[in-house]
Design a protein around this motif. Structure first.
Motif, PDB file in Angstrom:
ATOM      1  N   ALA A 127       0.828  -1.211   0.000  1.00  0.00           N
ATOM      2  CA  ALA A 127       0.000   0.000   0.000  1.00  0.00           C
ATOM      3  C   ALA A 127       0.858   1.255   0.000  1.00  0.00           C
ATOM      4  O   ALA A 127       0.476   2.279  -0.589  1.00  0.00           O
ATOM      5  CB  ALA A 127      -0.934  -0.006   1.204  1.00  0.00           C
ATOM      6  N   MET A 128       2.001   1.198   0.648  1.00  0.00           N
ATOM      7  CA  MET A 128       2.883   2.357   0.715  1.00  0.00           C
ATOM      8  C   MET A 128       3.345   2.777  -0.674  1.00  0.00           C
ATOM      9  O   MET A 128       3.479   3.965  -0.963  1.00  0.00           O
ATOM     10  CB  MET A 128       4.078   2.030   1.610  1.00  0.00           C
ATOM     11  N   TYR A 129       3.586   1.808  -1.567  1.00  0.00           N
ATOM     12  CA  TYR A 129       4.045   2.112  -2.916  1.00  0.00           C
ATOM     13  C   TYR A 129       2.908   2.529  -3.847  1.00  0.00           C
ATOM     14  O   TYR A 129       3.171   2.991  -4.958  1.00  0.00           O
ATOM     15  CB  TYR A 129       4.784   0.911  -3.510  1.00  0.00           C
ATOM     16  N   GLY A 130       1.671   2.378  -3.427  1.00  0.00           N
ATOM     17  CA  GLY A 130       0.539   2.837  -4.222  1.00  0.00           C
ATOM     18  C   GLY A 130      -0.103   1.734  -5.038  1.00  0.00           C
ATOM     19  O   GLY A 130       0.447   0.634  -5.184  1.00  0.00           O
ATOM     20  N   PRO A 131      -1.268   2.018  -5.627  1.00  0.00           N
ATOM     21  CA  PRO A 131      -2.031   0.980  -6.327  1.00  0.00           C
ATOM     22  C   PRO A 131      -1.341   0.410  -7.562  1.00  0.00           C
ATOM     23  O   PRO A 131      -1.593  -0.730  -7.941  1.00  0.00           O
ATOM     24  CB  PRO A 131      -3.329   1.710  -6.712  1.00  0.00           C
ATOM     25  N   GLU A 132      -0.453   1.196  -8.194  1.00  0.00           N
ATOM     26  CA  GLU A 132       0.195   0.713  -9.411  1.00  0.00           C
ATOM     27  C   GLU A 132       1.220  -0.384  -9.137  1.00  0.00           C
ATOM     28  O   GLU A 132       1.705  -1.024 -10.068  1.00  0.00           O
ATOM     29  CB  GLU A 132       0.884   1.884 -10.134  1.00  0.00           C
ATOM     30  N   VAL A 133       1.542  -0.620  -7.865  1.00  0.00           N
ATOM     31  CA  VAL A 133       2.544  -1.622  -7.533  1.00  0.00           C
ATOM     32  C   VAL A 133       2.103  -3.018  -7.959  1.00  0.00           C
ATOM     33  O   VAL A 133       2.941  -3.918  -8.165  1.00  0.00           O
ATOM     34  CB  VAL A 133       2.850  -1.593  -6.014  1.00  0.00           C
ATOM     35  N   HIS A 134       0.805  -3.213  -8.131  1.00  0.00           N
ATOM     36  CA  HIS A 134       0.293  -4.534  -8.523  1.00  0.00           C
ATOM     37  C   HIS A 134       0.403  -4.777 -10.026  1.00  0.00           C
ATOM     38  O   HIS A 134       0.127  -5.890 -10.488  1.00  0.00           O
ATOM     39  CB  HIS A 134      -1.162  -4.673  -8.077  1.00  0.00           C
TER      40      HIS A 134
END
Length: 499
Positions: A318-325
């Motif tokens: 979550a810390m890296y944001g939604p695009e991390v997935h």
């Protein structure tokens, strides 16, 4: 037998004679090849001999090449296309009063411009974005970078960076290899050559390219592998590019019907054949081939674990944001970079494209900032939480900046900017660099540096310095010159930003 066949027989005989000569002329070309190998070995030994011994280091110090190092690994975040410093980092509030006014000739002073704006009137285009203060020292940042503002006390903005190049390809090449001329060794290759590998199961130089971006989709320049190539250094020092889908490294998986045991037998056989060939030809690149094949075999076990994010906590993701997935996103690459340096990869370079905003900059830069703002802040915070920021240097740069004058139609909410090498903003964090400060000052138009100029050579010299390398002493003999990353012109470490 026709005439062409009659002519072919002497040709084959001549070729055979040349092959035999090259194979058996041990006191001729063989001696020359041996001389080349010895010269390279001596160069490597000379570099190694300068390394301080453990007894010379104080408790907690890290061995560098020429003196104790503050950092032992680097993450380089490269924004290909050149971000606008005026809209992100370099606050110029007085320009709002000069909207659509001509840029004074005393400011531009006849400096060269690109063919795209040559001969056009230079009309001032103030940034439409609000700036606010962040951190203990109240460093100004654009509204486009809210997440980066939360970690600004770990960041040193360098607002006075400048370069020689005015076009993208030479600009990127200069930043990544120290020269506008293609064919030089890249920064990561120099570190691999000078400092060696810390993890025997992973490359010491890895490259991660963003597979997509939110800004400009039409005006995109290519990224050439020479930006992470080894140039004149042995090819084992070149960067290894990881892929966003499929095998992270091409042909990493065994083909169907081949297991690890049979692959080991194949490798042993090929290695024996290569060593025989090395004894016959004396080609040092054969040793590189052997080493890289052995590394590839070890990577079959190490890379799947490296790229498996299932062990990362939900809080970290979550810390890296939604695009991390999304595989291939800048956010995911930032998390991958942390995992790589956590496993002692020496140098990780991330490329993110889409920053070449000649038109419709406000819309496009919003998307680009969305891509990188949260992941960059998360990377710094993640490293800090794991106790790794102090010995990991994170750097952020594009190849140059953007003009204060407009390219294309100008309104309060829409404008473009041309290339500008005279001043732009880069930043460093961790690795013994002071945080929460801004170094260097530009004029009221963000057009010229007026205080503490930092050339790209100085930037690279400082990176080397933090890893314990004197940039003037890390050299490699090639074409009659002791080559080095910072070239033959003066380069200075930016001591004012070092803790």
């Amino acid at each position: 037998m026709n005439v062409s066949q009659n002519h072919a027989l002497p040709t084959l005989a001549n070729l055979s004679g040349r092959r035999q000569f090259l194979q058996h002329a041990g006191m001729g070309l063989g001696a020359a090849a041996l001389g080349s190998i010895v010269a390279r070995a001596q160069a490597n030994e000379a570099v190694s001999a300068e390394k301080p011994v453990a007894a010379d280091l104080k408790a907690g110090e890290m061995a560098g090449l020429h003196f104790p190092a503050k950092a032992k690994r680097v993450i380089f975040l490269f924004m290909a296309g050149a971000p606008s410093q005026m809209d992100l980092f370099d606050y110029k509030p007085e320009l709002a009063k000069q909207f659509k006014q001509p840029l004074p000739p005393s400011v531009s002073n006849g400096q060269r411009v690109t063919a795209m704006t040559r001969g056009q009137e230079q009309i001032i285009a103030p940034s439409m974005f609000e700036f606010s203060r962040h951190g203990e020292n109240g460093v100004h940042l654009s509204e486009l970078l809210p997440h980066l503002g939360t970690v600004i006390d770990d960041i040193c903005l360098i607002r006075s960076t400048h370069t020689d190049a005015i076009n993208h390809d030479p600009g990127k090449t200069l930043f990544c290899t120290g020269s506008e001329i293609p064919g030089k060794a890249s920064l990561g290759s120099w570190l691999s050559y000078g400092l060696g590998r810390m993890n025997e199961n992973l490359p010491d130089f890895i490259v991660l390219n963003s597979a997509f971006w939110s800004g400009d989709k039409a005006n995109i320049q290519a990224l050439y592998s020479r930006l992470w190539g080894s140039g004149y250094l042995p090819s084992k020092h070149q960067g290894v590019s990881f892929q966003p889908s499929g095998d992270p490294v091409l042909f990493l998986s065994n083909p169907q019907g081949v297991n690890r045991e049979s692959r080991q037998k194949m490798l042993d056989l090929v290695t024996d054949l290569n060593r025989q060939h090395m004894q016959q030809s004396g080609d040092p690149e054969i040793l590189t081939t052997i080493a890289q094949q052995e590394m590839a075999f070890r990577m079959q076990a190490s890379v799947p674990e490296l790229t498996d994010l299932s062990q990362e906590t939900e809080d970290t993701l979550a810390m890296y944001g939604p695009e991390v997935h999304k595989s291939g996103s800048f956010a995911r690459n930032c998390l991958m970079a942390r995992r790589m340096v956590e496993r002692d990869v020496r140098f990780v370079q991330l490329f993110h494209r889409g920053w070449d905003h000649h038109s419709h900059l406000p819309k496009k830069i919003r998307g680009q900032a969305y891509d990188v703002d949260q992941p960059c802040a998360a990377l710094i915070r993640d490293l800090r939480q794991r106790g790794m920021l102090d010995d990991t240097l994170v750097v952020f740069a594009g190849e140059f900046g953007r003009t204060t004058y407009c390219q294309g139609k100008l309104t309060h909410k829409d404008y473009g900017r041309d290339h500008h090498p005279r001043c732009f903003t880069t930043w460093m964090a961790g690795g013994g660099v002071k945080g929460g400060i801004a170094h260097g000052v530009t004029d009221d138009f963000s057009y010229n540096v007026v205080e503490n100029p930092v050339h790209v050579r100085d930037f690279n010299a400082t990176i080397l310095h933090q890893l314990g390398i004197n940039h003037e002493r890390l050299t490699f003999p090639f074409l009659g010159l002791d080559q080095r990353l910072t070239g033959v012109e003066e380069a200075h470490v930016i001591h004012d930003i070092l803790a």
